[in-house]
Write a protein that holds these residues in place. Structure first.
Motif, mmCIF file in Angstrom:
data_model
loop_
_atom_site.group_PDB
_atom_site.id
_atom_site.type_symbol
_atom_site.label_atom_id
_atom_site.label_comp_id
_atom_site.label_asym_id
_atom_site.label_seq_id
_atom_site.Cartn_x
_atom_site.Cartn_y
_atom_site.Cartn_z
ATOM 1 N N ALA A 1 12.210 2.244 6.658
ATOM 2 C CA ALA A 1 12.339 0.856 7.088
ATOM 3 C C ALA A 1 11.236 -0.029 6.502
ATOM 4 C CB ALA A 1 12.302 0.778 8.609
ATOM 5 N N LYS A 2 10.255 0.554 5.845
ATOM 6 C CA LYS A 2 9.156 -0.230 5.284
ATOM 7 C C LYS A 2 9.627 -0.972 4.047
ATOM 8 C CE LYS A 2 5.369 2.653 6.861
ATOM 9 N NZ LYS A 2 4.221 3.445 6.438
ATOM 10 N N ARG A 3 9.072 -2.180 3.870
ATOM 11 C CA ARG A 3 9.377 -2.994 2.692
ATOM 12 C C ARG A 3 8.075 -3.483 2.095
ATOM 13 N NH1 ARG A 3 12.896 -7.428 5.362
ATOM 14 N NH2 ARG A 3 11.079 -8.420 4.535
ATOM 15 N N VAL A 4 8.105 -3.769 0.824
ATOM 16 C CA VAL A 4 6.924 -4.303 0.146
ATOM 17 C C VAL A 4 6.738 -5.746 0.585
ATOM 18 C CG1 VAL A 4 5.943 -4.934 -2.080
ATOM 19 C CG2 VAL A 4 7.204 -2.793 -1.833
ATOM 20 N N GLU A 5 5.559 -6.057 1.080
ATOM 21 C CA GLU A 5 5.250 -7.421 1.505
ATOM 22 C C GLU A 5 4.697 -8.240 0.356
ATOM 23 O OE1 GLU A 5 2.096 -9.632 4.427
ATOM 24 O OE2 GLU A 5 2.936 -7.747 5.101
ATOM 25 N N LYS A 6 3.735 -7.650 -0.384
ATOM 26 C CA LYS A 6 3.176 -8.348 -1.538
ATOM 27 C C LYS A 6 2.518 -7.343 -2.463
ATOM 28 C CE LYS A 6 -1.195 -9.530 0.706
ATOM 29 N NZ LYS A 6 -2.077 -10.604 1.099
ATOM 30 N N ILE A 7 2.409 -7.728 -3.726
ATOM 31 C CA ILE A 7 1.710 -6.956 -4.740
ATOM 32 C C ILE A 7 0.642 -7.866 -5.310
ATOM 33 C CG2 ILE A 7 1.896 -5.808 -6.966
ATOM 34 C CD1 ILE A 7 4.854 -5.271 -6.269
ATOM 35 N N VAL A 8 -0.589 -7.365 -5.353
ATOM 36 C CA VAL A 8 -1.692 -8.156 -5.883
ATOM 37 C C VAL A 8 -2.237 -7.446 -7.110
ATOM 38 C CG1 VAL A 8 -3.932 -9.194 -5.389
ATOM 39 C CG2 VAL A 8 -2.257 -8.934 -3.551
ATOM 40 N N VAL A 9 -2.329 -8.181 -8.219
ATOM 41 C CA VAL A 9 -2.880 -7.646 -9.464
ATOM 42 C C VAL A 9 -4.249 -8.279 -9.670
ATOM 43 C CG1 VAL A 9 -2.554 -7.447 -11.946
ATOM 44 C CG2 VAL A 9 -0.564 -7.404 -10.420
ATOM 45 N N PHE A 10 -5.281 -7.439 -9.770
ATOM 46 C CA PHE A 10 -6.636 -7.925 -9.966
ATOM 47 C C PHE A 10 -7.022 -7.757 -11.432
ATOM 48 C CE2 PHE A 10 -6.383 -6.765 -5.538
ATOM 49 C CZ PHE A 10 -7.002 -7.828 -4.915
ATOM 50 N N TYR A 11 -7.638 -8.788 -11.996
ATOM 51 C CA TYR A 11 -8.066 -8.776 -13.391
ATOM 52 C C TYR A 11 -9.577 -8.609 -13.465
ATOM 53 C CZ TYR A 11 -3.374 -10.520 -14.235
ATOM 54 O OH TYR A 11 -2.023 -10.658 -14.270
ATOM 55 N N THR A 12 -10.066 -8.196 -14.625
ATOM 56 C CA THR A 12 -11.495 -7.950 -14.791
ATOM 57 C C THR A 12 -12.337 -9.215 -14.707
ATOM 58 O OG1 THR A 12 -11.234 -8.048 -17.198
ATOM 59 C CG2 THR A 12 -11.185 -5.863 -16.173
ATOM 60 N N ASP A 13 -11.719 -10.389 -14.890
ATOM 61 C CA ASP A 13 -12.480 -11.639 -14.785
ATOM 62 C C ASP A 13 -12.545 -12.150 -13.348
ATOM 63 O OD1 ASP A 13 -9.914 -12.529 -14.349
ATOM 64 O OD2 ASP A 13 -9.987 -14.115 -15.859
ATOM 65 N N LYS A 14 -12.235 -11.271 -12.396
ATOM 66 C CA LYS A 14 -12.271 -11.552 -10.959
ATOM 67 C C LYS A 14 -11.134 -12.451 -10.497
ATOM 68 C CE LYS A 14 -17.210 -10.827 -10.432
ATOM 69 N NZ LYS A 14 -18.460 -11.355 -9.967
#
Length: 126
Positions: free
Chosen positions: A105-118
Motif C-alpha cells: 500500500a506504500k507509494r512514493v511521496e517524493k524523490i529528492v536529487v542532491f547535487y555536489t554544489d549543494k
C-alpha cells in the motif's frame, strides 16, 4: 521578501537553520530576514537562486510571476536508474510476510536529487 522566503521554506519543507546550512550563511542571517529586521543582500539572493534553480528570480525579488520556473521543470531531463533485482532481494531479506503486505500500500511521496554544489531538485508523482 520575508513572505516569499517563508513560502519558499514551506514549499521545500525547510526550517530556518536548515536553509542557513544549505546556503552556507549564518542562521541569524535567515532569522533576521524572516523577522523583518534585515533585507536580504544580493549575495543571499544569489545563493538562493543557485541552491534552488527551479525558483523564479522575478518571483523571489519582487513577487512577479510564479514561484517555480515550470518550463525548467517540464523540459529538464530526468534520468533515474535502479537495480530492481537488488531492491527486491534486499526487501525480501528484511521483510516478513506481514511487512510485505503493508508495503504493497506504500507509494512514493517524493524523490529528492542532491547535487555536489549543494543544490537539489524535488520530484513528486502526479
Amino acid at each position: 521578501m520575508k513572505n516569499r522566503l517563508q513560502l519558499l521554506m514551506s514549499d521545500k519543507n525547510l526550517t530556518a537553520s536548515t536553509l542557513a546550512k544549505m546556503l552556507d550563511v549564518q542562521p541569524s542571517t535567515v532569522s533576521h530576514i524572516l523577522a523583518g529586521r534585515n533585507n536580504p543582500n544580493l549575495q543571499f539572493i544569489q545563493k538562493i537562486l543557485t541552491t534552488f534553480p527551479d525558483i523564479n528570480a522575478k518571483w523571489l525579488i519582487n513577487g512577479q510571476e510564479k514561484m517555480i520556473n515550470e518550463s525548467d521543470i517540464l523540459h529538464k531531463p530526468v534520468e533515474v536508474t535502479t537495480n530492481t533485482n537488488m531492491i527486491t532481494e534486499i526487501s525480501e531479506q528484511t521483510c516478513d510476510s506481514s511487512e510485505k503486505n503493508s508495503q504493497a500500500a506504500k507509494r512514493v511521496e517524493k524523490i529528492v536529487v542532491f547535487y555536489t554544489d549543494k543544490s537539489f531538485v524535488e520530484y513528486r508523482p502526479e
